[in-house]
Design a protein around this motif. Structure first.
Motif, PDB file in Angstrom:
ATOM      1  N   TRP A  61       0.830  -1.209   0.000  1.00  0.00           N
ATOM      2  CA  TRP A  61       0.000   0.000   0.000  1.00  0.00           C
ATOM      3  C   TRP A  61       0.863   1.259   0.000  1.00  0.00           C
ATOM      4  CZ3 TRP A  61      -4.607  -0.607  -1.580  1.00  0.00           C
ATOM      5  CH2 TRP A  61      -5.382  -1.711  -1.199  1.00  0.00           C
ATOM      6  N   LEU A  68       3.867   1.642  -1.129  1.00  0.00           N
ATOM      7  CA  LEU A  68       4.464   1.829  -2.457  1.00  0.00           C
ATOM      8  C   LEU A  68       3.430   2.362  -3.435  1.00  0.00           C
ATOM      9  CD1 LEU A  68       7.223   1.322  -3.698  1.00  0.00           C
ATOM     10  CD2 LEU A  68       6.312  -0.798  -4.642  1.00  0.00           C
ATOM     11  N   PHE A  69       2.227   1.821  -3.332  1.00  0.00           N
ATOM     12  CA  PHE A  69       1.126   2.238  -4.196  1.00  0.00           C
ATOM     13  C   PHE A  69       0.919   3.745  -4.126  1.00  0.00           C
ATOM     14  CE2 PHE A  69      -2.435   1.217  -6.746  1.00  0.00           C
ATOM     15  CZ  PHE A  69      -3.513   1.984  -6.343  1.00  0.00           C
ATOM     16  N   ILE A  70       1.010   4.257  -2.923  1.00  0.00           N
ATOM     17  CA  ILE A  70       0.793   5.688  -2.738  1.00  0.00           C
ATOM     18  C   ILE A  70       2.020   6.497  -3.166  1.00  0.00           C
ATOM     19  CG2 ILE A  70       0.383   7.477  -1.002  1.00  0.00           C
ATOM     20  CD1 ILE A  70      -1.376   5.556   0.454  1.00  0.00           C
ATOM     21  N   LEU A  83       4.277   5.806  -5.351  1.00  0.00           N
ATOM     22  CA  LEU A  83       4.537   5.769  -6.788  1.00  0.00           C
ATOM     23  C   LEU A  83       3.938   6.969  -7.493  1.00  0.00           C
ATOM     24  CD1 LEU A  83       6.096   3.512  -8.159  1.00  0.00           C
ATOM     25  CD2 LEU A  83       3.946   2.693  -9.109  1.00  0.00           C
ATOM     26  N   THR A  84       2.806   7.446  -6.976  1.00  0.00           N
ATOM     27  CA  THR A  84       2.147   8.576  -7.619  1.00  0.00           C
ATOM     28  C   THR A  84       2.958   9.851  -7.485  1.00  0.00           C
ATOM     29  OG1 THR A  84       0.915   9.108  -5.623  1.00  0.00           O
ATOM     30  CG2 THR A  84      -0.133   7.630  -7.192  1.00  0.00           C
ATOM     31  N   VAL A 115       6.116   9.964  -8.108  1.00  0.00           N
ATOM     32  CA  VAL A 115       7.191   9.963  -9.090  1.00  0.00           C
ATOM     33  C   VAL A 115       6.669  10.058 -10.520  1.00  0.00           C
ATOM     34  CG1 VAL A 115       9.310   8.799  -9.750  1.00  0.00           C
ATOM     35  CG2 VAL A 115       8.344   8.406  -7.510  1.00  0.00           C
ATOM     36  N   PHE A 116       5.513   9.486 -10.753  1.00  0.00           N
ATOM     37  CA  PHE A 116       5.033   9.439 -12.132  1.00  0.00           C
ATOM     38  C   PHE A 116       3.598   9.927 -12.205  1.00  0.00           C
ATOM     39  CE2 PHE A 116       5.706   8.167 -16.381  1.00  0.00           C
ATOM     40  CZ  PHE A 116       4.497   7.710 -16.875  1.00  0.00           C
ATOM     41  N   GLN A 117       3.347  10.869 -13.109  1.00  0.00           N
ATOM     42  CA  GLN A 117       1.976  11.334 -13.284  1.00  0.00           C
ATOM     43  C   GLN A 117       1.534  11.157 -14.721  1.00  0.00           C
ATOM     44  OE1 GLN A 117       3.979  14.164 -11.821  1.00  0.00           O
ATOM     45  NE2 GLN A 117       3.633  13.257  -9.821  1.00  0.00           N
ATOM     46  N   GLY A 118       0.237  11.146 -14.904  1.00  0.00           N
ATOM     47  CA  GLY A 118      -0.294  10.939 -16.245  1.00  0.00           C
ATOM     48  C   GLY A 118      -0.027  12.097 -17.189  1.00  0.00           C
ATOM     49  N   MET A 151      -0.889  16.479 -18.308  1.00  0.00           N
ATOM     50  CA  MET A 151      -1.940  17.485 -18.377  1.00  0.00           C
ATOM     51  C   MET A 151      -3.137  17.020 -19.202  1.00  0.00           C
ATOM     52  SD  MET A 151      -1.384  21.449 -19.484  1.00  0.00           S
ATOM     53  CE  MET A 151       0.074  21.851 -18.575  1.00  0.00           C
ATOM     54  N   ILE A 152      -2.859  16.399 -20.344  1.00  0.00           N
ATOM     55  CA  ILE A 152      -3.955  16.020 -21.244  1.00  0.00           C
ATOM     56  C   ILE A 152      -4.843  14.933 -20.655  1.00  0.00           C
ATOM     57  CG2 ILE A 152      -4.513  15.129 -23.511  1.00  0.00           C
ATOM     58  CD1 ILE A 152      -3.475  17.970 -23.434  1.00  0.00           C
ATOM     59  N   PRO A 153      -4.253  13.807 -20.202  1.00  0.00           N
ATOM     60  CA  PRO A 153      -5.105  12.776 -19.622  1.00  0.00           C
ATOM     61  C   PRO A 153      -5.921  13.288 -18.442  1.00  0.00           C
ATOM     62  CG  PRO A 153      -2.916  11.902 -20.025  1.00  0.00           C
ATOM     63  CD  PRO A 153      -2.840  13.369 -20.262  1.00  0.00           C
ATOM     64  N   PRO A 201      -9.451  16.481  -6.935  1.00  0.00           N
ATOM     65  CA  PRO A 201      -8.239  15.902  -7.518  1.00  0.00           C
ATOM     66  C   PRO A 201      -7.023  15.950  -6.608  1.00  0.00           C
ATOM     67  CG  PRO A 201      -9.339  17.309  -9.119  1.00  0.00           C
ATOM     68  CD  PRO A 201     -10.025  17.524  -7.818  1.00  0.00           C
ATOM     69  N   VAL A 232      -5.587  13.552  -2.275  1.00  0.00           N
ATOM     70  CA  VAL A 232      -4.584  12.624  -1.764  1.00  0.00           C
ATOM     71  C   VAL A 232      -3.220  12.964  -2.348  1.00  0.00           C
ATOM     72  CG1 VAL A 232      -3.898  10.235  -1.592  1.00  0.00           C
ATOM     73  CG2 VAL A 232      -6.299  10.811  -1.616  1.00  0.00           C
TER      74      VAL A 232
END
Lengths: 316, 301
Positions: free
Chosen positions: A134, A136-138, A140-141, A143-146, A148-150, A170, A173
């Motif tokens: 859990w 790591l799950f949190i 990870l966000t 370091v990497f984001q989707g 602007m467009i997505p 948005p 968290v």
């Protein structure tokens, strides 16, 4: 400074120490004193340079139209006049912006503290299943984001375009906040929670009646941090909000100051008896009005403002 | 069997507590991640992401063929390099200088004032910068007093870059120095005492004690900065730039934003993906470098 004989120890070390002190004192008087004064002067100039732009803006905002147009350093106003402020406050858009910014700051901060605590507390408990997963799950966000467009497409598909909730949901968290709170909760002695559990208290009660009250300093710091971020936020308003009734202060400020459009303010003063302002004084007044809450709170809450920097430097 | 179930049952209330947060996380953070697929598709708004046809590397080929994208990329690199050179070093220097101050109230006073700009958005700071650098502003007034003709700082390519760097320092040097100052407090004062007793000058003490003491912190913060290399401060640039300086001022993020407003979603998504991907590689490289340099001591993981 090794001792060389039994009887003369005290005498020898005294001399060496005095010599060292004298040498040291000498060094202080020359290069050191020069450095210290130079350094102090430099830092004072630096501090003044950091604050001067604010002074200038403030003085500009309370200057009369004629003195505002005169070029100068404006360290103090030659003629004081609050006409620009009157124009700004009379403007319904500014009041709307203020109200919306206040909304997102208060509601946003409280909800962030709530939701992140609700994530951080279970993560701080060693007996949580898949705890590392859990976490790591949190993380990870962070370091990497989707991108602007997505995100834009998602907000659109969720129907959150032009919806006040887009200011809150948005960003609820943040891995960073959860990490800070989790680290703090881990520092709370587990015996307190244990005895409450034995007495039959539910995890919710433990969180709200024990852990949260104990975490006041961290909550204050994270809360203040979030509040400032909310107050200053404008990109989401730019992308997702279309109606002016839901727009935030920063966006109106941007239109006026960056977009060079003071007409929206000036038109409210048509017919007013005193119109002693220029587009520049209006811009300056709008800036000051936006800046005021933070500026006022800053000296008093400086401790909490600054703690945020440390929280980030604590390694897991 | 019950040994497998029991931990789950015990954790149930905790998991229940995590539900809202995890749902929000999945929705707003993980879900958009699959949007990176747009970069590889011939995106069509009506068909959505899943049903739009695949286009392989076509988008990338087109993107790299566009001159304004290449300019944006070049500008981002240039600005980031400038920021790393001047902007990264400034908080360190400030921290070292502040550390040498013995008069407590001077130290506190300077700190309070230099930290302040950090807490305001670039809408605010940008507006203030525009006042200061305007033709009737104090800077041009000073130039006038010196007999120099006014300079248009925000519309001249070279000055614009200088403004970006200097105003960036204005905003972040003060606050950035906090972390370094905190690291400096952990250096034992005995080191300084014995050094000065041995005859070390102020400069030598700083070079041999203060700086090495900051080394771990500098390395960690440098890695983090590298990870953000392609970001180059969107907030700041957006609020300070204008079409006249697009040539040097347009960075990847502002380029993406303009694609979005022009509804060129494919190009925007492709550029955005490129930026995130390179950023990820950079942070992995930087972290490996830090681990290597410090024998595994200093690294994010």
């Amino acid at each position: 400074m090794e001792s060389r004989g039994s009887g003369n120890d005290y005498a020898i070390s005294w001399n060496e120490t005095t010599e060292a002190i004298v040498m040291n004192h000498f060094k202080r008087t020359w290069g050191d004193r020069l450095f210290d004064s130079g350094n102090a002067l430099f830092l004072i100039l630096l501090a003044f340079a950091a604050i001067y732009p604010f002074i200038y803006t403030f003085v500009l905002s309370i200057s009369s139209a004629s003195t505002a147009l005169e070029p100068g350093f404006k360290l103090w106003p030659k003629e004081i006049n609050f006409s620009a402020y009157e124009a700004v406050i009379r403007n319904p858009d500014i009041l709307t912006g203020f109200r919306n910014t206040l909304f997102r700051t208060v509601v946003g901060t409280i909800s962030v503290l709530l939701v992140c605590s609700m994530l951080a507390y279970p993560l701080s408990r060693p007996d949580l299943v898949h705890r590392k997963g859990w976490t790591l799950f949190i993380l990870l966000t962070m370091v990497f984001q989707g991108g602007m467009i997505p995100s834009y497409l998602l907000i659109r598909n969720l129907g959150l375009i032009d919806n006040l909730l887009v200011y809150i949901l948005p960003g609820l968290v943040t891995g960073f906040n959860v990490l800070i709170l989790k680290n703090f909760f881990q520092g709370v002695p587990s015996s307190i929670g244990e005895s409450a559990r034995i007495d039959g208290a539910s995890e919710w009660r433990i969180l709200f009646t024990i852990y949260l009250p104990l975490s006041k300093p961290v909550l204050a710091t994270v809360g203040l941090w979030t509040a400032v971020a909310q107050w200053n936020a404008w990109i989401d308003a730019l992308l997702y909000i279309n109606s002016d009734s839901k727009q935030v202060m920063q966006m109106f400020l941007q239109r006026i100051v960056i977009g060079n459009n003071t007409e929206m303010i000036e038109r409210n003063m048509v017919g007013a008896t005193i119109q002693d302002f220029t587009p520049e004084t209006i811009k300056a007044a709008t800036v000051i009005v936006t800046v005021l809450p933070i500026l006022v709170l800053y000296p008093f809450l400086q401790k909490y403002f600054l703690k945020g920097a440390f929280l980030g430097s604590v390694k897991e | 069997m019950s040994g497998l179930i029991r931990p789950y049952r015990k954790s149930l209330p905790l998991l229940a507590m995590m539900v809202p947060g995890i749902c929000l996380l999945i929705l707003f953070q993980y879900f958009p991640m699959y949007g990176i697929l747009i970069a590889f598709k011939d995106f069509n708004m009506s068909q959505g992401i899943l049903r739009s046809p695949w286009s392989g590397w076509d988008n990338f080929v087109e993107l790299f063929g566009r001159r304004d994208f290449l300019h944006a990329l070049r500008n981002t690199v240039v600005i980031s390099c400038l920021q790393l050179t001047f902007g990264f070093v400034s908080p360190i220097i400030l921290a070292i200088l502040l550390n040498e101050v013995r008069v407590e109230f001077l130290k506190r006073g300077v700190q309070t004032l230099t930290y302040a700009p950090h807490f305001f958005s670039w809408v605010i700071l940008g507006g203030i910068v525009i006042f200061i650098l305007g033709t009737e502003g104090p800077v041009n007034f000073t130039l006038f007093l010196l007999g120099i003709s006014p300079i248009q700082f925000l519309t001249n390519d070279y000055w614009f870059l200088a403004v970006l760097i200097l105003s960036g320092i204005w905003q972040s040097a003060g606050f950035g120095s906090i972390i370094y100052l905190a690291a400096l407090t952990s250096i034992s004062p005995e080191l300084y005492e014995s050094a000065s007793l041995d005859g070390a000058s102020r400069f030598r003490r700083i070079w041999h004690i203060t700086l090495p003491g900051l080394r771990p912190t500098i390395i960690v913060l440098f890695i983090l900065s590298l990870g953000n290399f392609l970001s180059a401060g969107f907030d700041q640039v957006y609020n300070l730039y204008n079409p006249l300086v697009y040539d040097v001022g347009d960075i990847l993020d502002t380029y993406v934003l303009r694609r979005l407003t022009l509804m060129e979603y494919s190009m925007a998504a492709t550029a955005g993906f490129f930026k995130s991907f390179i950023g990820l590689i950079l942070i992995v490289i930087a972290n490996s470098l830090a681990n290597y340099l410090s024998d595994g001591e200093q690294g994010l993981w």
